[in-house]
Write an enzyme that holds these catalytic residues in place. Structure first.
Site, PDB file in Angstrom:
ATOM      1  N   GLU A  96       0.817  -1.206   0.000  1.00 32.46           N
ATOM      2  CA  GLU A  96       0.000   0.000   0.000  1.00 32.46           C
ATOM      3  C   GLU A  96       0.856   1.263   0.000  1.00 32.46           C
ATOM      4  OE1 GLU A  96      -3.006  -0.299   3.072  1.00 32.46           O
ATOM      5  OE2 GLU A  96      -3.649  -2.252   2.327  1.00 32.46           O
ATOM      6  N   CYS A 109       3.452   8.301   1.625  1.00 29.11           N
ATOM      7  CA  CYS A 109       4.004   7.253   2.490  1.00 29.11           C
ATOM      8  C   CYS A 109       4.205   5.995   1.638  1.00 29.11           C
ATOM      9  CB  CYS A 109       3.014   7.020   3.631  1.00 29.11           C
ATOM     10  SG  CYS A 109       3.544   5.760   4.771  1.00 29.11           S
ATOM     11  N   CYS A 116       6.897  -7.657   6.517  1.00 33.24           N
ATOM     12  CA  CYS A 116       8.087  -7.230   7.255  1.00 33.24           C
ATOM     13  C   CYS A 116       8.515  -8.377   8.148  1.00 33.24           C
ATOM     14  CB  CYS A 116       7.780  -5.994   8.090  1.00 33.24           C
ATOM     15  SG  CYS A 116       9.247  -5.369   8.966  1.00 33.24           S
ATOM     16  N   CYS A 120       7.146  -6.244  14.970  1.00 30.99           N
ATOM     17  CA  CYS A 120       6.862  -5.402  16.134  1.00 30.99           C
ATOM     18  C   CYS A 120       5.458  -5.758  16.628  1.00 30.99           C
ATOM     19  CB  CYS A 120       6.966  -3.923  15.767  1.00 30.99           C
ATOM     20  SG  CYS A 120       8.616  -3.499  15.176  1.00 30.99           S
ATOM     21  N   CYS A 123       2.140  -3.879  15.249  1.00 27.51           N
ATOM     22  CA  CYS A 123       2.098  -3.456  13.845  1.00 27.51           C
ATOM     23  C   CYS A 123       1.423  -4.520  12.986  1.00 27.51           C
ATOM     24  CB  CYS A 123       3.522  -3.200  13.353  1.00 27.51           C
ATOM     25  SG  CYS A 123       3.604  -2.877  11.580  1.00 27.51           S
ATOM     26  N   CYS A 345      -1.314   4.782   9.826  1.00 30.43           N
ATOM     27  CA  CYS A 345      -0.084   4.057  10.173  1.00 30.43           C
ATOM     28  C   CYS A 345      -0.419   2.735  10.828  1.00 30.43           C
ATOM     29  CB  CYS A 345       0.673   4.767  11.293  1.00 30.43           C
ATOM     30  SG  CYS A 345       1.427   6.249  10.885  1.00 30.43           S
TER      31      CYS A 345
HETATM   32  N1  SAH Z   1       9.596  -0.339   9.438  1.00 32.14           N
HETATM   33  C1  SAH Z   1       9.770   1.042   9.611  1.00 32.14           C
HETATM   34  C2  SAH Z   1       8.853   1.899   8.766  1.00 32.14           C
HETATM   35  C3  SAH Z   1       7.422   1.464   8.628  1.00 32.14           C
HETATM   36  S1  SAH Z   1       6.385   1.553  10.029  1.00 32.14           S
HETATM   37  C4  SAH Z   1       9.650   1.418  11.064  1.00 32.14           C
HETATM   38  O1  SAH Z   1       9.229   0.599  11.857  1.00 32.14           O
HETATM   39  O2  SAH Z   1      10.045   2.528  11.396  1.00 32.14           O
HETATM   40  C5  SAH Z   1       5.972   3.295  10.131  1.00 32.14           C
HETATM   41  C6  SAH Z   1       5.596   3.745  11.551  1.00 32.14           C
HETATM   42  O3  SAH Z   1       4.265   3.322  11.916  1.00 32.14           O
HETATM   43  C7  SAH Z   1       6.536   3.175  12.594  1.00 32.14           C
HETATM   44  O4  SAH Z   1       6.921   4.152  13.517  1.00 32.14           O
HETATM   45  C8  SAH Z   1       5.662   2.135  13.227  1.00 32.14           C
HETATM   46  O5  SAH Z   1       6.113   1.773  14.475  1.00 32.14           O
HETATM   47  C9  SAH Z   1       4.312   2.793  13.230  1.00 32.14           C
HETATM   48  N2  SAH Z   1       3.208   1.856  13.477  1.00 32.14           N
HETATM   49  C10 SAH Z   1       3.172   0.544  13.181  1.00 32.14           C
HETATM   50  N3  SAH Z   1       2.001   0.008  13.578  1.00 32.14           N
HETATM   51  C11 SAH Z   1       1.289   0.995  14.148  1.00 32.14           C
HETATM   52  C12 SAH Z   1      -0.026   1.071  14.710  1.00 32.14           C
HETATM   53  N4  SAH Z   1      -0.834   0.011  14.770  1.00 32.14           N
HETATM   54  N5  SAH Z   1      -0.442   2.259  15.182  1.00 32.14           N
HETATM   55  C13 SAH Z   1       0.338   3.356  15.097  1.00 32.14           C
HETATM   56  N6  SAH Z   1       1.584   3.346  14.568  1.00 32.14           N
HETATM   57  C14 SAH Z   1       2.059   2.176  14.080  1.00 32.14           C
HETATM   58 FE1  SF4 Z   2       8.251  -3.873  10.400  1.00 30.28          FE
HETATM   59 FE2  SF4 Z   2       5.981  -2.859  11.350  1.00 30.28          FE
HETATM   60 FE3  SF4 Z   2       8.122  -3.126  12.935  1.00 30.28          FE
HETATM   61 FE4  SF4 Z   2       8.151  -1.247  11.000  1.00 30.28          FE
HETATM   62  S1  SF4 Z   2       6.775  -1.311  12.774  1.00 30.28           S
HETATM   63  S2  SF4 Z   2       9.794  -2.712  11.527  1.00 30.28           S
HETATM   64  S3  SF4 Z   2       6.937  -2.325   9.397  1.00 30.28           S
HETATM   65  S4  SF4 Z   2       6.955  -4.807  11.977  1.00 30.28           S
END
Ligand code: SAH
Ligand code: SF4
Length: 383
Positions: A96, A109, A116, A120, A123, A345
């Site tokens: 996306e 974005c 990934c 995390c 996420c 996000c």
């Molecule tokens: N992998 C990279 C970039 C993509 S994620 C990273 O982790 O930085 C982009 C941002 O969205 C990151 O800061 C991530 O932690 C945040 N994010 C992921 N899941 C989220 C959620 N459910 N609610 C709010 N922010 C989230």
């Molecule tokens: Fe990967 Fe999501 Fe963690 Fe970013 S926040 S490193 S996209 S698992």
């Protein structure tokens, strides 16, 4: 550089790479500039439309090269102006791209991977597992598609895309070469001419790659912090077990100091109710970041089914922001945009052909619930 068709896809080539391509077919290097303008300024994918290139060379190009972006599966426009594209990449997965207009800026974005591998805990991309790195053409192709949706150069003196953030699906530093090539095209005047300050790479903290990044490019950097101590960060951002906070922050400081010109690190901090949103966490952040030139961006958690987390109340968010602000930090709270098209996000789901078994495990948990989840409904819609 060539793909299944045996042709070289010129979309993902930087200017030096395109110059080498023209040399390799016995042509002059200056053709690279002409072709880049056609591709990126005018959104052209047909060599016959390139009117300053003679017929013989056009025929030669058609035989050995192509200009091919990812396939658009859907395009949605939200009532607040946010746009979202789902595109299919060569591996078969969908990723996306989201465009967010706000305060005179237009931020795109962009995704760097299908899924990934870092998982995390909060996420939804992570919950999809991992399928593939995007090629440079698939990464810059997202900018190309979005840019074309606003019309071509003469019509857009006011550029629609002023900023790009590598904050879509995937960890950009784990797809290093392709992400760097694509960011170079974003900044090149023959590409999208976006200033280095306005191209931001966001990382969960792959420390050695932050140093490597500093050797080749000077884009802005964002660190996904999410926790002010190693115990909690190990839980939320598992890569912290490999590169703990002290290591990652040192790498970020080295990166920022190289940039000079008063540039600062962006700290992203997703606020999770009762997990990392308490006053003691704010106090720890202040302590941790005391010698880090930075601005802090708080992201209230965007819920997705069965995540196990909740978004804090608006009062709790404001209290957290105030505590950081009182300690002298520049703190913003990211407002959620494009809610009606699931563009926020962490809600970017795409459709990853998972190569790990993670999504299976996650789906097994989900299926304990009888109601179809938003993600399940969206996946069905994509089929
Ligand atoms: N992998 C990279 C970039 C993509 S994620 C990273 O982790 O930085 C982009 C941002 O969205 C990151 O800061 C991530 O932690 C945040 N994010 C992921 N899941 C989220 C959620 N459910 N609610 C709010 N922010 C989230
Ligand atoms: Fe990967 Fe999501 Fe963690 Fe970013 S926040 S490193 S996209 S698992």
């Amino acid at each position: 550089m060539s793909d299944a068709t045996g042709k070289v896809n010129l979309l993902g080539l930087t200017q030096p790479q395109l110059e080498r391509f023209f040399e390799s077919i016995g042509e002059k290097r200056f053709r690279a500039g002409q072709v880049m303008k056609w591709i990126h300024h005018f959104g052209v994918d047909d060599f016959d439309a390139m009117s300053n290139i003679g017929k013989a060379l056009r025929e030669k190009l058609k035989a050995s090269a192509e200009i091919r972006g990812p396939e658009i599966v859907s395009q949605d426009i939200s009532s607040d102006g946010t746009r979202k594209w789902v595109v299919r990449v060569a591996s078969g997965s969908c990723v996306e791209t989201v465009y967010i207009p706000q305060n005179g800026r237009g931020t795109l974005c962009v995704s760097s991977q299908a899924g990934c591998s870092l998982d995390c805990s909060f996420c939804s991309t992570g919950k999809q597992g991992f399928n593939s790195d995007l090629t440079s053409a698939e990464i810059i192709g997202q900018v190309w598609i979005a840019n074309k949706s606003f019309g071509t150069v003469p019509a857009k003196i006011d550029r629609a895309i002023t900023n790009v953030v590598m904050m879509g699906m995937g960890e950009p530093l784990l797809n290093f070469d392709n992400v760097v090539a694509a960011m170079n095209i974003m900044m090149d005047d023959l590409g999208y001419g976006i200033s280095k300050r306005k191209v931001t790479l966001s990382t969960s903290g792959v420390a050695p790659m932050i140093d490597k990044l500093g050797e080749v490019i000077d884009v802005s950097l964002a660190l996904s912090l999410h926790a002010p101590n190693d115990a909690l960060r190990n839980e939320l951002v598992p890569i912290n077990r490999k590169y703990p906070l002290a290591v990652v922050l040192d790498a970020c400081k080295r990166y920022i100091s190289r940039l000079g010109e008063k540039r600062v690190l962006t700290i992203e901090y997703t606020l999770l109710k009762d997990v990392n949103d308490q006053p003691e966490h704010a106090a720890q952040i202040v302590e941790l970041l005391q010698d880090v030139p930075c601005k802090i961006n708080l992201i209230p958690f965007n819920p997705f089914p069965h995540s196990g987390y909740e978004r804090p109340s608006n009062n709790a968010i404001r209290r957290f922001q105030d505590l950081l602000h009182q300690a002298g930090h520049n703190v913003t709270v990211r407002t959620t945009r494009g809610d009606d098209i699931d563009a926020a996000c962490g809600q970017l789901v795409g459709q990853v052909m998972d190569r790990t078994r993670r999504s299976e495990r996650y789906i097994a948990v989900r299926e304990l619930s009888e109601t179809p989840t938003v993600m399940q409904r969206r996946q069905t819609n994509l089929n």
